[in-house]
Design an enzyme around this catalytic site. Structure first.
Site, short mmCIF file in Angstrom:
data_model
loop_
_atom_site.label_atom_id
_atom_site.label_comp_id
_atom_site.label_asym_id
_atom_site.label_seq_id
_atom_site.Cartn_x
_atom_site.Cartn_y
_atom_site.Cartn_z
CE LYS A 203 -3.63 2.25 2.67
NZ LYS A 203 -4.53 2.17 3.81
CD GLU A 209 9.25 -6.06 7.03
OE1 GLU A 209 9.08 -4.92 6.54
OE2 GLU A 209 8.86 -6.37 8.17
N GLY A 262 -4.87 -2.24 5.00
CA GLY A 262 -4.10 -3.38 4.50
C GLY A 262 -4.80 -4.71 4.76
NE ARG A 263 -6.47 -4.12 10.84
CZ ARG A 263 -5.86 -2.95 10.95
NH1 ARG A 263 -4.71 -2.73 10.33
NH2 ARG A 263 -6.39 -1.97 11.67
CD GLU A 348 -1.80 -4.57 11.42
OE1 GLU A 348 -0.65 -5.02 11.58
OE2 GLU A 348 -2.24 -4.28 10.30
CG HIS A 379 -2.64 -35.86 16.26
ND1 HIS A 379 -2.81 -37.10 16.85
CD2 HIS A 379 -3.64 -35.74 15.35
CE1 HIS A 379 -3.86 -37.70 16.30
NE2 HIS A 379 -4.39 -36.90 15.40
CE LYS A 507 5.61 -1.07 9.85
NZ LYS A 507 4.62 -0.35 9.06
O1 F6P Z 1 2.33 -4.49 9.81
C1 F6P Z 1 1.96 -3.19 9.61
C2 F6P Z 1 1.41 -2.94 8.25
O2 F6P Z 1 1.28 -1.56 8.09
C3 F6P Z 1 0.09 -3.63 7.99
O3 F6P Z 1 -0.99 -2.94 8.47
C4 F6P Z 1 0.12 -3.78 6.52
O4 F6P Z 1 -0.82 -4.72 6.08
C5 F6P Z 1 1.54 -4.18 6.29
O5 F6P Z 1 2.27 -3.42 7.22
C6 F6P Z 1 2.09 -3.97 4.91
O6 F6P Z 1 2.06 -2.63 4.52
P1 F6P Z 1 2.23 -2.20 3.02
O7 F6P Z 1 1.13 -2.80 2.23
O8 F6P Z 1 2.18 -0.71 3.02
O9 F6P Z 1 3.57 -2.70 2.54
#
Ligand code: F6P
Length: 539
Positions: A203, A209, A262-263, A348, A379, A507
């Site tokens: 987003k 990452e 995002g979620r 979240e 199990h 972060k």
């Molecule tokens: O983990 C925090 C967060 O901001 C989530 O809410 C989001 O889904 C994820 O990081 C990834 O964010 P982005 O889509 O901006 O890379």
């Protein structure tokens, strides 16, 4: 406020009685219990009759929902008002799954036109890739997608792919979320760059990452295909210009909007990889399932409303009976990622300790969610669910119709899920254990020694979601059911379910520590942190 306090107080009082009785006895005491506490909608049956509430408690919980003005809050959500105050945003994921021709508005500004335009772009792209009309730079049809994203840009698509993937897909999806380079290495292993699309989903397009993985995947493409390789890059982002600057061709950047959390984003172009690899028709069905649940949530009276019922059952366990953990066990291997998806959706969204107004919350918020596919979980951790010191409410999910493989094995799976829900509630008394051991010819001494070990307390609550079949439509409904459940809980707790400030500190500290590990900076830390940095920094 006084009315909601009174409704909470009535429910608290109900909790005192709930502690003194057994769930099983309620079936005898309350004729019609099952009929009132089980309800169907959108291809899902939600049975909450094995929960610890009596019918009177259920009514008291509905009363709380009523006086907390859930319906008005729901209407504000659907009207595109500012339900995410700390980020000054609406939350309009429902607009993404509405059929063409709808009129959704973000604080009065129409958004459906843009939603439909991106959806048309997705459809054209998905169909072109699927049909082979769109090929790689050396003319090969695409056989794989490497989907790069994390959190909400990963968990939804991963769940949907696992849940719906064909046995022998024409195009397969590999996922890389973790900054641990191992995950991308496995995702790329064995793939041909000439036949691979890399879909970068972020987003913000700033997530450490995702950018690290995207850079590595782009290098993998460029090493094999030269500068033309960027034609294999696709981006999904609310920051399209940043994605283009990364090298993604403009016509392969798919936008979304700040009013999509995002979620809650799998319904947007975030689901593009799935739309390509499952086919557009399946993706549309997923959207239709979500839209059906929206219509149900919007129109059904509170007492028949599945998201409201599920929220109230969870709230009864969380707040009234002080149970901080909930297990979610899908008895469907294809849904094994559902607990992981729910962890982000619930924890979240609702893992908050202050209200929207900034005051400390009055009650405990999001339960910790964990789980795994049944029967595997049986199990591993079910021992604790049956005989541990804590009562952990469970939500079972089962699918009536088998999908692939031996139908007889599917019947065994169903026998297990029904048995586990029954065992948790009914338990096994000392008398029954004694009888069983006596019948087996055990000595009196042995019987007395084993009775405490083999007794099950029972009275452990569960909810049961029965899906007739696992289809794109029922999966869409299942996800949307939980999205709205989370919203209802958030309203009852007075929190903002749509922000996530709690992920920011880690972060920021990671960005500060990175140059220290690289030997480029030094900052003061507590002794434990300083020791770890000292041990792990590049020499
Ligand atoms: O983990 C925090 C967060 O901001 C989530 O809410 C989001 O889904 C994820 O990081 C990834 O964010 P982005 O889509 O901006 O890379």
């Amino acid at each position: 406020m006084a009315a909601t306090d009174a409704a909470w107080a009535r429910l608290q009082k109900a909790g005192e009685a709930a502690r003194q009785r057994r769930i099983l006895d309620l079936f005898a005491a309350e004729p019609g219990r099952l009929d009132r506490l089980a309800a169907d909608a959108c291809g899902l049956r939600l049975d909450l009759s094995k929960q610890p509430w009596s019918l009177g408690d259920f009514d008291a919980a509905l009363d709380l929902a009523r006086v907390a003005e859930i319906e008005a809050a729901r209407d504000r959500l659907f009207a595109g008002e500012t339900v995410n105050a700390s980020e000054n945003r609406a939350a309009l994921h429902m607009a993404l799954r509405a059929p063409d021709g709808a009129d959704w508005r973000d604080r009065g500004v129409p958004v459906s036109g843009e939603v439909e335009a991106v959806r048309a772009q997705m459809k054209a792209f998905a169909q072109a890739v699927e049909s082979g009309a769109k090929r790689g730079v050396s003319g090969e049809p695409f056989k794989a997608i490497v989907h790069i994203g994390i959190g909400g840009s990963d968990l939804g698509p991963r769940l949907i792919w696992e849940a719906l993937r064909p046995l022998n897909p024409k195009i397969e999806i590999r996922f890389a979320a973790n900054v641990d380079p191992s995950e991308l290495a496995f995702a790329l292993a064995g793939l041909e760059p000439a036949e691979t699309l890399v879909v970068v989903v972020s987003k913000t397009f700033t997530t450490q990452e995702t950018l690290a993985n995207a850079e590595a995947a782009r290098a993998w493409l460029r090493d094999a295909l030269g500068p033309a390789a960027d034609a294999h890059l696709v981006a999904v982002s609310a920051a399209p210009t940043v994605a283009q600057a990364f090298g993604v061709p403009a016509d392969q950047v798919f936008g979304f909007w700040d009013w999509v959390g995002g979620r809650y984003s799998v319904w947007s172009a975030v689901g593009l990889s799935c739309a390509v690899a499952l086919g557009w028709a399946a993706f549309e069905e997923l959207l239709a399932g979500g839209a059906a649940m929206d219509a149900h949530f919007r129109a059904a009276p509170l007492e028949a409303n599945l998201p409201v019922r599920l929220a109230l059952a969870h709230l009864f366990n969380r707040n009234i009976l002080s149970r901080p953990i909930r297990a979610v066990i899908p008895y469907a291997q294809r849904l094994r990622l559902f607990p992981a998806f729910l962890q982000q959706l619930e924890m979240e969204s609702n893992g908050k300790r202050v209200t929207e107004a900034g005051a400390p919350v009055a009650r405990a918020t999001a339960a910790s969610v964990f789980g795994d596919a049944g029967t595997n979980g049986q199990h591993a951790f079910f021992q604790a669910l049956h005989q541990g010191t804590d009562v952990v409410p469970v939500d079972f999910v089962a699918v009536a119709e088998p999908r692939e493989g031996d139908p007889a094995a599917h019947v065994k799976l169903l026998a297990n899920v029904i048995a586990q829900a029954e065992a948790l509630m009914v338990g096994r008394s000392a008398g029954e254990v004694r009888e069983e051991l006596t019948a087996k010819g055990a000595s009196a001494e042995e019987i007395e020694r084993l009775v405490p070990q083999r007794t099950f307390p029972g009275d452990r609550p569960s909810g049961f979601i029965l899906m007739q079949a696992l289809t794109p439509r029922t999966l869409g409904a299942l996800i949307a059911l939980h999205e709205h459940k989370v919203f209802v809980e958030g309203v009852l707790w007075g929190i903002n379910s749509f922000d996530q400030w709690g992920v920011e500190l880690g972060k920021a500290l990671a960005s500060r520590i990175l140059p220290e590990l690289e030997g480029k900076a030094s900052n003061p830390h507590d002794p434990s942190t300083a020791d770890l940095i000292g041990r792990l920094k590049s020499k």
